[in-house]
Design a protein around this motif. Structure first.
Motif, PDB file in Angstrom:
ATOM      1  N   SER A  29      13.630  16.857 -17.378  1.00 44.92           N
ATOM      2  CA  SER A  29      14.729  16.981 -18.341  1.00 44.92           C
ATOM      3  C   SER A  29      15.503  18.274 -18.131  1.00 44.92           C
ATOM      4  O   SER A  29      16.724  18.314 -18.288  1.00 44.92           O
ATOM      5  CB  SER A  29      14.190  16.928 -19.774  1.00 44.92           C
ATOM      6  OG  SER A  29      13.747  15.627 -20.095  1.00 44.92           O
TER       7      SER A  29
ATOM      8  N   GLY B 165      17.358  13.096 -22.073  1.00 39.90           N
ATOM      9  CA  GLY B 165      16.520  12.637 -23.182  1.00 39.90           C
ATOM     10  C   GLY B 165      15.416  11.686 -22.780  1.00 39.90           C
ATOM     11  O   GLY B 165      14.322  11.709 -23.364  1.00 39.90           O
TER      12      GLY B 165
ATOM     13  N   VAL C 297      11.501  12.224 -23.943  1.00 38.11           N
ATOM     14  CA  VAL C 297      10.876  11.343 -24.939  1.00 38.11           C
ATOM     15  C   VAL C 297       9.686  10.592 -24.344  1.00 38.11           C
ATOM     16  O   VAL C 297       8.621  10.473 -24.965  1.00 38.11           O
ATOM     17  CB  VAL C 297      11.912  10.340 -25.492  1.00 38.11           C
ATOM     18  CG1 VAL C 297      11.240   9.288 -26.367  1.00 38.11           C
ATOM     19  CG2 VAL C 297      12.987  11.078 -26.282  1.00 38.11           C
TER      20      VAL C 297
END
Length: 366
Positions: A52, A325, A329
């Motif tokens: 990320s 994202g 996640v």
């Protein structure tokens, strides 16, 4: 054509070499995550944050191009990649490594926005063909890097260090490459943000980022060795590149959003195959739909949003939202699931995305 190549040899060399290195750098994160986990004494989920961080850097690079694109040259992008890769290679601690991943990602984002329009303008009528060549070389680096990583004893310090050295060498020879092709930028049309297609793109690019960044870790959890996982990632990119090359010959026959819908449906079928039958075989097969996500999304978004100069950075940025994202996640979620949990999650998301895309086919025509 020969005259154009001679005239823009510096730009072409810098672009092709940079895209090979960009593919190599991005594909290193996946097989390197277990080594980062051991070397930095962190969990696998925390190591996944590096993926990320790379995409956060890409977003920042694209944002900088949106604001100051006319003043950014290939050398700026290459310098960022060289310094960022060196920061990752140093493994001087968790936060310095994250900072290195962000800086490397920023150079990646800058390179994407710097080289594509310059090559397109520099080669005139031959621009689209040269653009296809430029982006195809990304796959070459992505195929080779995991194999080199294994050859270097699966040590991210050596592999990212080599990436930094290559970026520095390209920087030396890049000079003012492409400055003459940059041109003066100006708004050329109506800017119409289309949240629907940007949402589809965010999810799809998020899935692509998860496959590249977390896929090898998922394969290791499913029982393969680290070396085999790196080799499977290389095979994934062979299929990815093959799909991209094949698309050159058929893209004009398929409506762009229909292509996108077909890609996510194929991804759903392959993810189910990985969850139910064989993770290694169907992970490699996922390379084909992953290679088709961006072209279908980008062409549809361009048709929906107009020709204003702000459109390309906004389209790329919407995809980067997913790239940032998605791994952030999914990394902690997959850590608490079974050995094939990653592929079950992937199957669920792609099935829902396929249904949404089928229902949106008429509205997404361009």
């Amino acid at each position: 054509m020969k005259d154009l190549i001679r005239t823009h040899a510096g730009l072409l060399f810098a672009g092709l070499a940079s895209f090979v290195m960009m593919g190599a750098g991005q594909s290193l994160y996946g097989p390197a995550l277990p080594a980062f986990s051991r070397g930095l004494a962190i969990s696998e989920a925390q190591a996944g944050v590096l993926v990320s961080a790379h995409w956060v850097g890409c977003f920042l690079g694209v944002a900088l191009m949106y604001l100051r694109g006319g003043g950014i040259t290939p050398r700026h992008a290459l310098a960022a990649m060289a310094l960022g890769a060196a920061g990752v290679a140093a493994m001087a601690g968790w936060w310095p490594t994250v900072a290195g991943a962000v800086l490397f990602g920023a150079g990646y984002g800058l390179s994407t926005a710097v080289f594509n329009p310059r090559v397109l303008r520099a080669f005139g009528r031959q621009g689209p063909a040269m653009l296809s060549l430029l982006n195809a070389t990304f796959g070459l680096g992505a195929i080779a890097a995991p194999l080199v990583f294994v050859a270097l004893d699966s040590d991210p310090r050596w592999s990212f260090g080599l990436t930094a050295v290559l970026a520095a060498l390209i920087w030396l020879f890049a000079g003012p490459a492409g400055r003459e092709a940059a041109g003066a930028a100006g708004r050329t049309g109506v800017f119409r943000p289309h949240w629907g297609i940007m949402g589809f793109g965010a999810v799809a690019i998020g899935l692509e980022a998860c496959l590249i960044g977390l896929g090898p870790t998922a394969l290791i959890r499913a029982g393969v060795t680290e070396a085999t996982a790196a080799e499977l990632l290389s095979a994934f990119f062979v299929v990815f590149l093959t799909a991209r090359v094949a698309l050159i010959f058929v893209a004009h026959r398929i409506a762009p959003f229909a292509l996108f819908t077909l890609a996510v449906a194929l991804a759903a079928a392959s993810a189910l195959g990985a969850a139910l039958v064989s993770p290694p075989v169907f992970f490699v097969a996922l390379g084909a739909p992953a290679g088709l996500f961006f072209p279908g999304f980008y062409v549809t978004a361009t048709g929906k949003m107009g020709e204003d100069m702000r459109v390309p950075p906004v389209i790329i940025a919407s995809g980067l939202v997913g790239g940032i994202g998605g791994p952030l996640v999914l990394a902690p979620v997959m850590a608490g699931m079974g050995e094939r949990g990653f592929f079950w999650i992937l199957a669920g998301v792609t099935l829902m995305l396929t249904v949404a895309a089928v229902l949106s086919l008429r509205r997404m025509r361009v």
